[in-house]
Design a protein around this motif. Sequence first.
Motif, PDB file in Angstrom:
ATOM      1  N   CYS A  20       0.817  -1.223   0.000  1.00 43.05           N
ATOM      2  CA  CYS A  20       0.000   0.000   0.000  1.00 43.05           C
ATOM      3  C   CYS A  20       0.845   1.266   0.000  1.00 43.05           C
ATOM      4  N   SER A  21       1.908   1.258   0.786  1.00 45.82           N
ATOM      5  CA  SER A  21       2.723   2.471   0.935  1.00 45.82           C
ATOM      6  C   SER A  21       3.578   2.772  -0.286  1.00 45.82           C
ATOM      7  N   ALA A  22       3.679   1.826  -1.236  1.00 45.97           N
ATOM      8  CA  ALA A  22       4.549   2.017  -2.398  1.00 45.97           C
ATOM      9  C   ALA A  22       3.789   2.447  -3.637  1.00 45.97           C
ATOM     10  N   VAL A  23       2.460   2.448  -3.590  1.00 46.94           N
ATOM     11  CA  VAL A  23       1.671   2.721  -4.796  1.00 46.94           C
ATOM     12  C   VAL A  23       1.880   4.146  -5.298  1.00 46.94           C
ATOM     13  N   GLU A  24       1.837   5.121  -4.411  1.00 49.59           N
ATOM     14  CA  GLU A  24       1.953   6.520  -4.830  1.00 49.59           C
ATOM     15  C   GLU A  24       3.274   6.776  -5.543  1.00 49.59           C
ATOM     16  N   ALA A  25       4.362   6.270  -4.990  1.00 45.76           N
ATOM     17  CA  ALA A  25       5.669   6.479  -5.609  1.00 45.76           C
ATOM     18  C   ALA A  25       5.741   5.764  -6.955  1.00 45.76           C
ATOM     19  N   PHE A  26       5.170   4.567  -7.045  1.00 46.02           N
ATOM     20  CA  PHE A  26       5.170   3.839  -8.314  1.00 46.02           C
ATOM     21  C   PHE A  26       4.407   4.627  -9.378  1.00 46.02           C
ATOM     22  N   VAL A  27       3.233   5.118  -9.041  1.00 45.88           N
ATOM     23  CA  VAL A  27       2.412   5.858  -9.999  1.00 45.88           C
ATOM     24  C   VAL A  27       3.126   7.119 -10.475  1.00 45.88           C
ATOM     25  N   SER A  28       3.848   7.760  -9.586  1.00 44.94           N
ATOM     26  CA  SER A  28       4.537   9.001  -9.952  1.00 44.94           C
ATOM     27  C   SER A  28       5.628   8.784 -10.989  1.00 44.94           C
ATOM     28  N   ARG A  29       6.107   7.571 -11.124  1.00 48.62           N
ATOM     29  CA  ARG A  29       7.178   7.260 -12.086  1.00 48.62           C
ATOM     30  C   ARG A  29       6.632   6.826 -13.446  1.00 48.62           C
ATOM     31  N   GLN A  30       5.311   6.679 -13.562  1.00 49.71           N
ATOM     32  CA  GLN A  30       4.713   6.186 -14.801  1.00 49.71           C
ATOM     33  C   GLN A  30       4.264   7.340 -15.691  1.00 49.71           C
ATOM     34  N   ASP A  31       4.034   7.020 -16.964  1.00 49.90           N
ATOM     35  CA  ASP A  31       3.503   8.053 -17.853  1.00 49.90           C
ATOM     36  C   ASP A  31       2.038   8.317 -17.512  1.00 49.90           C
ATOM     37  N   ASP A  32       1.480   9.350 -18.136  1.00 53.12           N
ATOM     38  CA  ASP A  32       0.144   9.797 -17.753  1.00 53.12           C
ATOM     39  C   ASP A  32      -0.922   8.734 -17.979  1.00 53.12           C
ATOM     40  N   SER A  33      -0.806   7.965 -19.059  1.00 57.19           N
ATOM     41  CA  SER A  33      -1.841   6.978 -19.359  1.00 57.19           C
ATOM     42  C   SER A  33      -1.866   5.867 -18.317  1.00 57.19           C
ATOM     43  N   VAL A  34      -0.670   5.400 -17.907  1.00 58.22           N
ATOM     44  CA  VAL A  34      -0.596   4.365 -16.883  1.00 58.22           C
ATOM     45  C   VAL A  34      -1.073   4.905 -15.543  1.00 58.22           C
ATOM     46  N   ALA A  35      -0.610   6.087 -15.193  1.00 57.80           N
ATOM     47  CA  ALA A  35      -1.003   6.684 -13.918  1.00 57.80           C
ATOM     48  C   ALA A  35      -2.513   6.866 -13.847  1.00 57.80           C
ATOM     49  N   SER A  36      -3.103   7.326 -14.948  1.00 57.61           N
ATOM     50  CA  SER A  36      -4.550   7.541 -14.977  1.00 57.61           C
ATOM     51  C   SER A  36      -5.299   6.230 -14.844  1.00 57.61           C
ATOM     52  N   TRP A  37      -4.780   5.166 -15.493  1.00 54.06           N
ATOM     53  CA  TRP A  37      -5.447   3.856 -15.431  1.00 54.06           C
ATOM     54  C   TRP A  37      -5.414   3.296 -14.001  1.00 54.06           C
ATOM     55  N   VAL A  38      -4.278   3.409 -13.363  1.00 54.17           N
ATOM     56  CA  VAL A  38      -4.147   2.904 -11.993  1.00 54.17           C
ATOM     57  C   VAL A  38      -5.095   3.654 -11.061  1.00 54.17           C
ATOM     58  N   THR A  39      -5.107   4.970 -11.194  1.00 48.25           N
ATOM     59  CA  THR A  39      -5.938   5.787 -10.304  1.00 48.25           C
ATOM     60  C   THR A  39      -7.425   5.557 -10.554  1.00 48.25           C
ATOM     61  N   SER A  40      -7.811   5.534 -11.827  1.00 46.26           N
ATOM     62  CA  SER A  40      -9.237   5.399 -12.148  1.00 46.26           C
ATOM     63  C   SER A  40      -9.787   4.029 -11.775  1.00 46.26           C
ATOM     64  N   ASN A  41      -8.923   3.024 -11.707  1.00 42.73           N
ATOM     65  CA  ASN A  41      -9.370   1.684 -11.320  1.00 42.73           C
ATOM     66  C   ASN A  41      -9.287   1.440  -9.815  1.00 42.73           C
ATOM     67  N   GLY A  42      -8.890   2.473  -9.073  1.00 40.01           N
ATOM     68  CA  GLY A  42      -8.912   2.377  -7.618  1.00 40.01           C
ATOM     69  C   GLY A  42      -7.905   1.414  -7.026  1.00 40.01           C
ATOM     70  N   PHE A  43      -6.774   1.242  -7.710  1.00 43.28           N
ATOM     71  CA  PHE A  43      -5.755   0.334  -7.176  1.00 43.28           C
ATOM     72  C   PHE A  43      -5.018   0.995  -6.023  1.00 43.28           C
ATOM     73  N   THR A  44      -5.058   0.371  -4.866  1.00 48.79           N
ATOM     74  CA  THR A  44      -4.433   0.936  -3.670  1.00 48.79           C
ATOM     75  C   THR A  44      -3.314   0.073  -3.108  1.00 48.79           C
ATOM     76  N   GLY A  45      -3.094  -1.114  -3.706  1.00 47.99           N
ATOM     77  CA  GLY A  45      -2.100  -2.047  -3.162  1.00 47.99           C
ATOM     78  C   GLY A  45      -2.648  -2.939  -2.078  1.00 47.99           C
ATOM     79  N   ALA A  46      -3.982  -2.904  -1.894  1.00 51.39           N
ATOM     80  CA  ALA A  46      -4.586  -3.742  -0.865  1.00 51.39           C
ATOM     81  C   ALA A  46      -4.369  -5.215  -1.192  1.00 51.39           C
ATOM     82  N   GLN A  47      -4.233  -6.003  -0.155  1.00 55.29           N
ATOM     83  CA  GLN A  47      -4.015  -7.439  -0.327  1.00 55.29           C
ATOM     84  C   GLN A  47      -5.124  -8.037  -1.192  1.00 55.29           C
ATOM     85  N   GLY A  48      -4.728  -8.750  -2.236  1.00 57.02           N
ATOM     86  CA  GLY A  48      -5.691  -9.410  -3.115  1.00 57.02           C
ATOM     87  C   GLY A  48      -6.031  -8.617  -4.358  1.00 57.02           C
ATOM     88  N   GLN A  49      -5.693  -7.331  -4.401  1.00 54.50           N
ATOM     89  CA  GLN A  49      -5.975  -6.547  -5.599  1.00 54.50           C
ATOM     90  C   GLN A  49      -5.062  -6.960  -6.746  1.00 54.50           C
TER      91      GLN A  49
END
Length: 460
Positions: A20-49
């Motif tokens: 969970c604590s690594a998702v924000e940093a990972f998203v910040s390193r991606q291009d806009d399309s990947v970052a938008s996809w991760v955010t819009s799909n509500g990926f938080t790093g929760a167990q099982g996602q």
Amino acid sequence: MPNTFAPSSEQAIPLHVLECSAVEAFVSRQDDSVASWVTSNGFTGAQGQALLIPGPDARPIMALAGYGTATQRNRNRFVLSAAVSNLPEGIFEIASGLADEDLIAECYGWLINSYTFDRYKPQSGSKAQLVAPPGVDTARAEAMVSAECLVRDLINTPASDMGPEELAAAAQSLATEHGADIDIVTGDDLLNQNFPMIHAVGRASPRAPRLIDMRWGSSGPKLTLVGKGVCFDTGGLNLKPGASMGLMKKDMGGAANVLGLAHMIMSLNLPVRLRVLIPAVENSVSGNAIRPGDILTSRKGLTVEINNTDAEGRLVLADALTLADEDNPDLLISMATLTGAARVAVGPDLAPYFTDDETASTALMSAAGRVADPMWRLPFHDAYETMVEPALADLDNAPSGGFAGAITAALFLRRFAGDSRYIHFDVYGWTSNPGPARPKGGVGQGPRAILEALPEILKL
């Protein structure tokens, strides 16, 4: 779907394992399309996602797996496999996010996650395949998974199809697969060859009792495994109530676990002289069943007063342990679903073990952590020896009072292990509350840790 690694492929999808604590940093390193996809799909790093990320042509360019928090991971095992269950069919390759010390356990969890028990109706498990990460011993990991599948299949099979004869056939099949020698003593031949307590426990059933004796390997230290093979336990004349009898198909879980361990040892061609002994019986009720108050004479010559016919596992193990000790093994290990007291002491998830060998104990505890096969040491408490010594015989199979039941059972067995270097496991062999890679049903407890510890214990 095979419980093996996928071959390396250019089509493998990179998988990033994110807590969970690594998702924000990972998203910040991606291009806009990947970052938008991760955010819009509500990926938080929760167990099982789990999340597939498409590229410009809609084909996945990467996947994400939620790894939860450190606290959650401390409370569970094989956390990655929870996300694997939510991945589609395909081949994946871990790109980031797993520490080296977690690779063995998480790869094992991924592979075993596709296990299903489909003997009686079709079942489907995970279809996401994994390319072996660099540094992982693929043969060893796959041997662990294959052994666990064997253990689960044996325990999950109901007693109608897993009696002493069928358990012996499973051992025979394993011996044939690995080129081992096997001898099976059946029925009244047990009396002729001086295994009186195995015969006494199994004689009330129409399914003849057996002693399975398998040998493999021609050099190295002698390692002997003894597994309790009570294929169903009614309790005998001390009949179990229905609620307690419902899971007694798993009372051969000790035998299943030693066969799984033997499968790993032979698959990996460890330099040992392996012997596997399994007393296979059904504890039934009939006119010739052993009775409370009977006194039996064991192979060792010690007499045993029967104060509860439901404490039969230690009786059949006693004759097998005596035979094992006669061969002077360098290490003797017994495994059994033996006492409810062990479950009260440590619950169903930990495999309690007993040994007087400090070196072996240290090796086991270290190995258990590395391969996520948890166990805990209980004591051979010498002060309780008098509790297993009744007035009329050398030993009591069920001391009164209800205290220290797991310890007194272990002390009983130690009398028959003689001078051998000895470790006894009192396992549960069943998952009641399913978790990642651990569905409800039969489960291995101890074999992976034992395999991991053997090189240190036996100086291989």
